[in-house]
Design an enzyme around this catalytic site. Structure first.
Site, PDB file in Angstrom:
ATOM      1  N   TYR A 143     -15.017 -20.976   5.583  1.00 59.46           N
ATOM      2  CA  TYR A 143     -13.908 -21.882   5.267  1.00 59.46           C
ATOM      3  C   TYR A 143     -12.606 -21.124   5.446  1.00 59.46           C
ATOM      4  O   TYR A 143     -12.492 -19.980   5.003  1.00 59.46           O
ATOM      5  CB  TYR A 143     -14.034 -22.383   3.817  1.00 59.46           C
ATOM      6  CG  TYR A 143     -12.909 -23.285   3.374  1.00 59.46           C
ATOM      7  CD1 TYR A 143     -12.760 -24.563   3.916  1.00 59.46           C
ATOM      8  CD2 TYR A 143     -11.989 -22.873   2.407  1.00 59.46           C
ATOM      9  CE1 TYR A 143     -11.733 -25.404   3.495  1.00 59.46           C
ATOM     10  CE2 TYR A 143     -10.958 -23.711   1.976  1.00 59.46           C
ATOM     11  CZ  TYR A 143     -10.831 -24.976   2.530  1.00 59.46           C
ATOM     12  OH  TYR A 143      -9.818 -25.808   2.121  1.00 59.46           O
ATOM     13  N   ASP A 238     -10.407 -13.283   8.249  1.00 61.27           N
ATOM     14  CA  ASP A 238      -9.846 -14.029   7.135  1.00 61.27           C
ATOM     15  C   ASP A 238     -10.338 -13.343   5.857  1.00 61.27           C
ATOM     16  O   ASP A 238     -11.464 -13.554   5.407  1.00 61.27           O
ATOM     17  CB  ASP A 238     -10.306 -15.492   7.214  1.00 61.27           C
ATOM     18  CG  ASP A 238      -9.776 -16.314   6.049  1.00 61.27           C
ATOM     19  OD1 ASP A 238      -9.120 -15.742   5.157  1.00 61.27           O
ATOM     20  OD2 ASP A 238     -10.027 -17.535   6.035  1.00 61.27           O
ATOM     21  N   LYS A 266      -5.479 -15.263  -2.356  1.00 62.50           N
ATOM     22  CA  LYS A 266      -6.214 -15.241  -3.624  1.00 62.50           C
ATOM     23  C   LYS A 266      -5.912 -14.048  -4.534  1.00 62.50           C
ATOM     24  O   LYS A 266      -4.910 -14.056  -5.238  1.00 62.50           O
ATOM     25  CB  LYS A 266      -7.712 -15.370  -3.350  1.00 62.50           C
ATOM     26  CG  LYS A 266      -8.100 -16.753  -2.779  1.00 62.50           C
ATOM     27  CD  LYS A 266      -9.565 -17.031  -2.935  1.00 62.50           C
ATOM     28  CE  LYS A 266     -10.057 -18.216  -2.117  1.00 62.50           C
ATOM     29  NZ  LYS A 266      -9.875 -19.518  -2.734  1.00 62.50           N
TER      30      LYS A 266
HETATM   31  C1  PLP Z   1     -11.711 -17.419   3.190  1.00 63.49           C
HETATM   32  C2  PLP Z   1     -10.662 -18.447   2.875  1.00 63.49           C
HETATM   33  N1  PLP Z   1      -9.650 -18.626   3.721  1.00 63.49           N
HETATM   34  C3  PLP Z   1      -8.664 -19.515   3.484  1.00 63.49           C
HETATM   35  C4  PLP Z   1      -8.690 -20.289   2.344  1.00 63.49           C
HETATM   36  C5  PLP Z   1      -7.590 -21.269   2.092  1.00 63.49           C
HETATM   37  O1  PLP Z   1      -6.778 -20.780   1.088  1.00 63.49           O
HETATM   38  P1  PLP Z   1      -5.882 -21.770   0.198  1.00 63.49           P
HETATM   39  O2  PLP Z   1      -6.816 -22.602  -0.610  1.00 63.49           O
HETATM   40  O3  PLP Z   1      -5.042 -20.832  -0.618  1.00 63.49           O
HETATM   41  O4  PLP Z   1      -5.072 -22.583   1.144  1.00 63.49           O
HETATM   42  C6  PLP Z   1      -9.716 -20.136   1.424  1.00 63.49           C
HETATM   43  C7  PLP Z   1      -9.765 -20.947   0.197  1.00 63.49           C
HETATM   44  O5  PLP Z   1     -10.732 -21.020  -0.502  1.00 63.49           O
HETATM   45  C8  PLP Z   1     -10.739 -19.201   1.696  1.00 63.49           C
HETATM   46  O6  PLP Z   1     -11.779 -19.035   0.867  1.00 63.49           O
END
Ligand code: PLP
Length: 434
Positions: A143, A238, A266
């Site tokens: 995700y 990511d 996060k």
């Molecule tokens: C690996 C990863 N990338 C991107 C995101 C998106 O982040 P946000 O919810 O702060 O937009 C998340 C959210 O859970 C994530 O787990």
């Protein structure tokens, strides 16, 4: 707040907030009336005054624990002195960027924004700007946020695996077409995609934590690095979950594989909304923060000084206190204890995780890719977590979701977790046979 008050707040919420919550991941079956009244350290308290040991941790941010006093003091202090101006730069933004360049191997230059989704959005945009190519590769189970190019193929039903599984309507078919979904830990699948399509970027969670914890097989990340270099494709790690939580330099430091771009979020601000996109200077210099450059980068709240201060304080605490040592030790104890417990109960499981993260899949292993997780016993996975709640412990009762330790958790918490898990799992199993 009484039980009645909690119900009243949840009812008021539904009247004015669609579904009564502010993210599609927050309305959980069976928890429709849950109101969060307070958070503190390793716990939260609901609207009816019940306190739980929290292993959900808001999907990962509070690595130091909720309401960390040092981080929150830094936010308050900065909020008193320098707020948002929308012109120029503040010193705290520079201090944060310097730390990120210092700590994360791939980051030569870095831009700050607010959420992980924005960071991955900009990573893909700049990769397309740099290469002039159209496609991106993502992996089934990963995700990367809610935007169109990536909002697909996370926790897919079996019949959608191998095809496109958008998480939303309203995404143009052209955008879905431009995202190629590959199998994690399957370098041949990626090689095929790169030779058949003009791929601007490969984006991945180096450990796909959005489906628990599927660890990269030895050599997989190295192979992606080689393939990306050979095909002139931008490799994006990511690290929105793995960054800071697994190492101050991200999981790339642990793996010894350096991507071209890295996204962070996060745990970076321990719960305050801040994220970053960093990487090779030649890519980062394509953003419009240098006038005339081709990739638009904007955002009213980018680099917000009090939240930048939260990240600086978080990083400094991670550097000066044995946070990683503590959370890794608790995570290791929990995984070992859970393995021992399930072996004793004769329940086939794969207990996975890394550092502070743990998850128990109810299946026969091995777990190498999302398709292996289709065998998970969802009723048991969700059922034991619902049972845990009546024992004052909160692991999110949603299929494949991971749990986290924070610096505020203790050895006693690990002991209580194992004991309560035994009681919860045996209750669910007894109900089935009974
Ligand atoms: C690996 C990863 N990338 C991107 C995101 C998106 O982040 P946000 O919810 O702060 O937009 C998340 C959210 O859970 C994530 O787990």
């Amino acid at each position: 707040m009484s039980v009645t008050d909690q119900i009243t707040v949840a009812e008021r919420a539904v009247r004015v907030i669609p579904g009564g919550v502010n993210s599609g991941q927050r309305r959980i079956e069976g928890l429709e009336g849950l109101v969060i009244a307070a958070t503190s350290g390793a716990t939260f308290t609901d609207g009816a005054g019940r306190t739980y040991t929290d292993y959900h941790g808001a999907f990962g941010p509070p690595l130091l624990g909720h309401n960390d006093p040092d981080v929150d003091a830094a936010v308050a202090e900065t909020a008193r002195t320098v707020g948002l101006m929308g012109v120029g730069v503040s010193e705290v933004e520079v201090e944060l960027a310097e730390r990120l360049v210092d700590l994360v191997p791939s980051i030569e230059k870095v831009l700050l924004t607010e959420t992980g989704s924005e960071a991955t959005f900009h990573a893909i945009r700049v990769a397309r700007a740099a290469t002039g190519r159209r496609h991106i590769v993502k992996f089934q189970g990963c995700y990367h946020g809610w935007h169109d190019s990536v909002a697909m193929n996370v926790i897919s039903p079996a019949e959608k695996v191998g095809g496109k599984d958008p998480m939303s309507q309203g995404i143009f078919p052209e955008v879905l077409d431009a995202t190629i979904v590959c199998r994690f830990n399957d370098a041949e699948d990626v090689e095929r995609a790169l030779s058949e399509h003009d791929v601007a970027a490969i984006i991945l969670e180096p450990i796909p934590h959005n489906i628990g914890a599927v660890l990269p097989k030895p050599g997989f990340l190295e192979r992606l690095r080689e393939l990306a270099t050979r095909h002139g494709t931008v490799l994006v790690f990511d690290e929105v979950i793995t960054g800071f939580r697994h190492h101050l330099g991200g999981y790339q430091t642990v793996a010894g594989v350096t991507p071209d771009l890295t996204t962070l979020g996060k745990a970076m601000g321990n719960g305050w909304p801040i994220s970053a996109l960093g990487g090779k200077a030649e890519l980062m210099e394509l953003f419009s923060t240098t006038p005339g450059r081709p990739a638009l980068f904007a955002g009213t709240f980018n680099g917000h000084p009090p939240t930048a201060a939260a990240a600086v304080a978080t990083i400094d605490k991670l550097r000066s206190e044995p946070v990683h040592e503590h959370v890794f030790r608790l995570g290791g104890r929990a995984r070992a204890g859970l393995r021992e417990l399930y072996a004793r109960l004769g329940v086939p499981v794969v207990v996975s995780g890394f550092g502070s993260v743990f998850v128990t899949y109810f299946l026969e292993g091995p777990v190498e890719s999302y398709d292996d997780l289709l065998a998970n016993d969802v009723d048991l996975f969700v059922g034991y977590r619902r049972e845990l709640m009546s024992r004052g412990i909160f692991e999110l009762p949603l299929n494949l979701k991971r749990s986290h330790f924070s610096y505020a958790h203790t050895d006693d918490d690990v002991d209580r977790l194992i004991e309560a898990t035994e009681a919860a799992v045996t209750t669910v199993l007894a109900r089935r046979t009974g």
